[in-house]
Design an enzyme around this catalytic site. Structure first.
Site, PDB file in Angstrom:
ATOM      1  N   SER A  20       0.806  -1.216   0.000  1.00  0.00           N
ATOM      2  CA  SER A  20       0.000   0.000   0.000  1.00  0.00           C
ATOM      3  C   SER A  20       0.841   1.270   0.000  1.00  0.00           C
ATOM      4  O   SER A  20       1.672   1.443  -0.879  1.00  0.00           O
ATOM      5  CB  SER A  20      -0.951  -0.044   1.182  1.00  0.00           C
ATOM      6  OG  SER A  20      -1.912   0.952   1.059  1.00  0.00           O
ATOM      7  N   HIS A  21       0.648   2.104   1.023  1.00  0.00           N
ATOM      8  CA  HIS A  21       1.333   3.403   1.071  1.00  0.00           C
ATOM      9  C   HIS A  21       2.743   3.304   1.620  1.00  0.00           C
ATOM     10  O   HIS A  21       3.445   4.302   1.687  1.00  0.00           O
ATOM     11  CB  HIS A  21       0.510   4.346   1.947  1.00  0.00           C
ATOM     12  CG  HIS A  21       0.267   3.759   3.298  1.00  0.00           C
ATOM     13  ND1 HIS A  21      -0.581   2.691   3.489  1.00  0.00           N
ATOM     14  CD2 HIS A  21       0.797   4.039   4.491  1.00  0.00           C
ATOM     15  CE1 HIS A  21      -0.574   2.362   4.757  1.00  0.00           C
ATOM     16  NE2 HIS A  21       0.254   3.151   5.397  1.00  0.00           N
ATOM     17  N   ASP A  55      -2.992   6.204  -3.319  1.00  0.00           N
ATOM     18  CA  ASP A  55      -1.804   5.606  -2.700  1.00  0.00           C
ATOM     19  C   ASP A  55      -1.226   4.490  -3.577  1.00  0.00           C
ATOM     20  O   ASP A  55      -1.654   4.297  -4.727  1.00  0.00           O
ATOM     21  CB  ASP A  55      -2.136   5.080  -1.292  1.00  0.00           C
ATOM     22  CG  ASP A  55      -2.999   3.833  -1.338  1.00  0.00           C
ATOM     23  OD1 ASP A  55      -3.720   3.634  -2.337  1.00  0.00           O
ATOM     24  OD2 ASP A  55      -2.939   3.028  -0.382  1.00  0.00           O
ATOM     25  N   ASP A  71      -1.479   1.218  -3.893  1.00  0.00           N
ATOM     26  CA  ASP A  71      -2.338   0.215  -4.531  1.00  0.00           C
ATOM     27  C   ASP A  71      -3.693   0.770  -4.948  1.00  0.00           C
ATOM     28  O   ASP A  71      -4.589   0.003  -5.329  1.00  0.00           O
ATOM     29  CB  ASP A  71      -2.507  -1.006  -3.617  1.00  0.00           C
ATOM     30  CG  ASP A  71      -3.142  -0.661  -2.291  1.00  0.00           C
ATOM     31  OD1 ASP A  71      -2.955   0.477  -1.818  1.00  0.00           O
ATOM     32  OD2 ASP A  71      -3.820  -1.527  -1.712  1.00  0.00           O
ATOM     33  N   ASP A  97      -6.218   2.179  -3.353  1.00  0.00           N
ATOM     34  CA  ASP A  97      -7.458   2.095  -2.578  1.00  0.00           C
ATOM     35  C   ASP A  97      -7.712   3.344  -1.743  1.00  0.00           C
ATOM     36  O   ASP A  97      -8.831   3.592  -1.329  1.00  0.00           O
ATOM     37  CB  ASP A  97      -7.516   0.818  -1.716  1.00  0.00           C
ATOM     38  CG  ASP A  97      -6.339   0.646  -0.800  1.00  0.00           C
ATOM     39  OD1 ASP A  97      -5.425   1.498  -0.812  1.00  0.00           O
ATOM     40  OD2 ASP A  97      -6.317  -0.362  -0.060  1.00  0.00           O
ATOM     41  N   ARG A  98      -6.669   4.153  -1.512  1.00  0.00           N
ATOM     42  CA  ARG A  98      -6.871   5.383  -0.741  1.00  0.00           C
ATOM     43  C   ARG A  98      -7.046   6.584  -1.655  1.00  0.00           C
ATOM     44  O   ARG A  98      -6.615   6.558  -2.805  1.00  0.00           O
ATOM     45  CB  ARG A  98      -5.662   5.656   0.151  1.00  0.00           C
ATOM     46  CG  ARG A  98      -5.430   4.591   1.178  1.00  0.00           C
ATOM     47  CD  ARG A  98      -4.319   5.000   2.119  1.00  0.00           C
ATOM     48  NE  ARG A  98      -4.128   3.962   3.114  1.00  0.00           N
ATOM     49  CZ  ARG A  98      -3.590   4.153   4.308  1.00  0.00           C
ATOM     50  NH1 ARG A  98      -3.149   5.357   4.637  1.00  0.00           N
ATOM     51  NH2 ARG A  98      -3.476   3.158   5.152  1.00  0.00           N
ATOM     52  N   LYS A 125     -11.823  -0.449  -0.388  1.00  0.00           N
ATOM     53  CA  LYS A 125     -11.861   0.992  -0.555  1.00  0.00           C
ATOM     54  C   LYS A 125     -11.353   1.307  -1.947  1.00  0.00           C
ATOM     55  O   LYS A 125     -10.599   0.537  -2.530  1.00  0.00           O
ATOM     56  CB  LYS A 125     -11.084   1.715   0.537  1.00  0.00           C
ATOM     57  CG  LYS A 125      -9.669   1.266   0.788  1.00  0.00           C
ATOM     58  CD  LYS A 125      -9.143   1.985   2.038  1.00  0.00           C
ATOM     59  CE  LYS A 125      -7.660   1.763   2.254  1.00  0.00           C
ATOM     60  NZ  LYS A 125      -7.408   0.807   3.342  1.00  0.00           N
TER      61      LYS A 125
HETATM   62  C1  VG1 Z   1      -3.925   1.482   8.296  1.00  0.00           C
HETATM   63  C2  VG1 Z   1      -5.155   2.374   8.440  1.00  0.00           C
HETATM   64  C3  VG1 Z   1      -6.404   1.563   8.181  1.00  0.00           C
HETATM   65  C4  VG1 Z   1      -6.329   0.901   6.806  1.00  0.00           C
HETATM   66  C5  VG1 Z   1      -5.056   0.078   6.708  1.00  0.00           C
HETATM   67  C6  VG1 Z   1      -4.854  -0.503   5.331  1.00  0.00           C
HETATM   68  O1  VG1 Z   1      -3.965   0.448   9.252  1.00  0.00           O
HETATM   69  O2  VG1 Z   1      -5.188   2.961   9.716  1.00  0.00           O
HETATM   70  O3  VG1 Z   1      -7.520   2.409   8.291  1.00  0.00           O
HETATM   71  O4  VG1 Z   1      -7.436   0.059   6.591  1.00  0.00           O
HETATM   72  O5  VG1 Z   1      -3.921   0.903   6.998  1.00  0.00           O
HETATM   73  O6  VG1 Z   1      -4.866   0.490   4.353  1.00  0.00           O
HETATM   74  P1  VG1 Z   1      -3.144   0.492  10.630  1.00  0.00           P
HETATM   75  O7  VG1 Z   1      -3.409  -0.824  11.290  1.00  0.00           O
HETATM   76  O8  VG1 Z   1      -1.721   0.742  10.289  1.00  0.00           O
HETATM   77  O9  VG1 Z   1      -3.702   1.666  11.393  1.00  0.00           O
HETATM   78  V1  VG1 Z   1      -3.932   0.266   2.982  1.00  0.00           V
HETATM   79  O10 VG1 Z   1      -4.273   1.501   1.869  1.00  0.00           O
HETATM   80  O11 VG1 Z   1      -2.458   0.269   3.681  1.00  0.00           O
HETATM   81  O12 VG1 Z   1      -4.352  -1.236   2.434  1.00  0.00           O
HETATM   82 CO    CO Z   2      -3.660   1.141   0.058  1.00  0.00          CO
END
Ligand code: VG1
Ligand code: CO
Length: 539
Positions: free
Chosen positions: A111-112, A273, A275, A277-278, A372
């Site tokens: 992801s990010h 981001d 992937d 989804d954000r 998302k």
């Molecule tokens: C974080 C965010 C959460 C989100 C998750 C995956 O998790 O707070 O809201 O669903 O990332 O997003 P955490 O456990 O680090 O707070 V993504 O775009 O990284 O798949």
């Molecule tokens: Co993501």
């Protein structure tokens, strides 16, 4: 077909969103293979089934995809749908699973988190409804990974450069256009004519951050909606994200923020981001907090063709501000509060109890997929702006004047000592029962608890999902440990204060929240315990 002997790794427990580790961890011999074999062992339906496969294009994506294709063939998968060049965004995978009736899908992404040999890698599995595997599945995969002693693989390499069908043993591999089905879905939901007209007289800029959404943005914003090339920033996916960090926050997307807060700023700005989804949304000189974005989307969804008949309900993750709840109450539809992580929305969406849902961490989506969806949220805003003829700032001000404003911010203390982070949580948890009634800085605590979620659809229970402290004034703070980091611990402090519809909506966000932040710090000795004067990231 070959069977390879292996020994278990002890750390393959998926977190908030799949298994996420340093790239060097994933590059170890057998590491990815052990996890993938555990997945095939647990999800028996993949034998004879269809698997969707793709990733965000980060370093190691190509190696991992080739490995998974060979293992899928050896494990009896009938058909793999893989994105050309190994590219598929998370929401596109969710859609493809549903559209093709696939058994499930694998997304390779952290992801990010930054990519590259020094960065992070990740793998997540999505089930047949298109959504992230529920905890029951990820727990079973973890248990299996602890005892695994061999994995199956086959010979064969599939070039991912050309579209079309090839075979590996008895398995068919279809290299598919990563964008086409997803772009068609978007066009079916929104009023593209209205958005195209709006873009004829307004300027937008979208930053793909050298991550997965670049090709999607070119097709949707560029080709189908007529936004000029100047509207698209960083739209070529690169294995190291152009040396950047594909996290659309004010720190890592500073080029976009500078443009939107600079002179001659465009009317609309957005980014997604790693992937896809954000999303974040900005107007000229204004940033829309993701919690507000969810509330605005819920309140205005009926202006968008796909949601013309209204929404069934709204859900938000627990730390997300309660702005969406106020909208749900006004619409007379239910509002649900779920733990952090998209997997908890799946049952509510499948059961038709909600139509839109979102998280404070820049994630918003609807029942069109089970993830998302960054570009979807951006298109929602564009469609709403086109329908209402207002600026982003005007939409926000009107929203606050109707429903009140939830001032909101998240303070992250990243990569702190894991024991120190646990001790901060324990300090607060130990006081929860005594907090109600306590007064400090002119605020009185009304309630405090450790959040437990009872899934209203399947009755499953998720405990220890974060600590909440609520105030009489409508303010709140939440503290939880991140489940996506790859080194040390990340402590998240979520701050919220409510200003009613007739209140002052023009205050500085951090100033408005400073009282609640001070109380949180006093109760937990947060900064002293983790040896930090200030958060690493404020969003
Ligand atoms: C974080 C965010 C959460 C989100 C998750 C995956 O998790 O707070 O809201 O669903 O990332 O997003 P955490 O456990 O680090 O707070 V993504 O775009 O990284 O798949
Ligand atoms: Co993501």
């Amino acid at each position: 077909m070959q069977t390879i002997t292996t020994t278990p790794f002890t750390d393959q427990k998926p977190g908030t969103s799949g298994l996420r580790k340093r790239t060097v961890v994933f590059a170890q011999e057998h590491y990815l293979e052990n996890f993938v074999q555990s997945l095939f062992d647990v999800v028996g339906e993949l034998r004879g089934g269809t698997l969707v496969l793709g990733g965000d294009g980060r370093f190691h994506n190509d190696v991992a995809i080739a490995t998974i294709i060979r293992m899928a063939a050896a494990n009896g998968v009938a058909r793999v749908l893989v994105g050309q060049h190994g590219i598929l965004s998370t929401p596109a995978v969710s859609h493809l699973i549903r559209h093709h009736g696939a058994t499930g899908g694998i997304v390779l992404s952290a992801s990010h988190n930054p990519g590259g040999p020094e960065g992070d890698f990740g793998i997540k599995y999505n089930v047949g409804n298109g959504g992230p595997a529920p905890t029951s599945v990820t727990d079973a995969i973890f248990e299996r990974s602890k005892v695994i002693d061999s994995y199956k693989t086959a010979e064969g390499d599939v070039p991912l450069t050309e579209l079309g069908e090839q075979s590996v043993g008895d398995m068919m591999v279809c290299v598919i256009d990563p964008v086409a089905d997803y772009a068609a879905l978007m066009e079916s939901l929104f009023d593209f004519d209205a958005i195209r007209n709006w873009l004829g007289t307004h300027a937008m800029v979208f930053d793909a951050m050298h991550a997965v959404t670049g090709p999607y943005a070119r097709e949707i914003f560029g080709r189908r909606l007529g936004a000029g090339e100047g509207a698209l920033m960083n739209c070529d996916p690169s294995p190291d994200f152009g040396g950047g960090h594909p996290d659309p926050n004010p720190v890592y997307a500073s080029a976009l923020f500078d443009r939107m807060f600079g002179e001659d700023a465009p009317d609309f700005g957005a980014a997604s981001d790693g992937d896809g989804d954000r999303n974040i949304v900005l107007g000229r000189g204004v940033y829309v907090s993701p919690s507000d974005s969810l509330a605005v989307i819920a309140a205005n969804a009926h202006l968008v063709p796909a949601y013309r008949d209204g929404i069934a309900g709204v859900a938000r993750s627990m730390p997300t501000s309660r702005a969406a709840d106020v909208v749900a109450a006004a619409l007379g539809v239910p509002a649900f509060e779920t733990p952090t992580g998209w997997k908890y929305f799946g049952n509510l969406l499948d059961a038709g109890r909600i139509t839109v849902c979102g998280e404070e961490s820049a994630g918003t989506s609807s029942d069109h997929v089970r993830e998302k969806d960054g570009l979807w949220a951006i298109l929602m805003w564009l469609n709403i702006l086109a329908a209402r003829g207002l600026t982003v700032t005007e939409v926000l001000h009107d929203h606050w004047a109707t429903y009140g404003r939830h001032y909101y911010s998240r303070h992250d203390y990243e990569e702190v000592d894991a024991n120190a982070a646990r001790s901060v949580m324990a300090t607060l948890e130990g006081q929860l029962a005594d907090l109600p009634g306590r007064e400090s800085h002119g605020e009185r605590i009304s309630a405090a608890d450790s959040f437990t979620y009872h899934d209203p659809v399947d009755g499953s229970v998720a405990q220890n999902q974060g600590l909440r402290v609520m105030f009489d004034s409508g303010a709140r703070f939440v503290m939880r440990l991140s489940g996506t980091g790859t080194s040390g611990a990340t402590l998240r402090l979520y701050l919220e204060a409510y200003e009613p519809a007739d209140g002052d909506h023009a205050q500085d966000v951090q100033a408005r929240l400073s009282r609640i932040a001070a109380i949180a710090d006093e109760l937990t000795a947060l900064r002293k315990t983790v040896f930090r004067d200030a958060p690493s990231v404020v969003s």
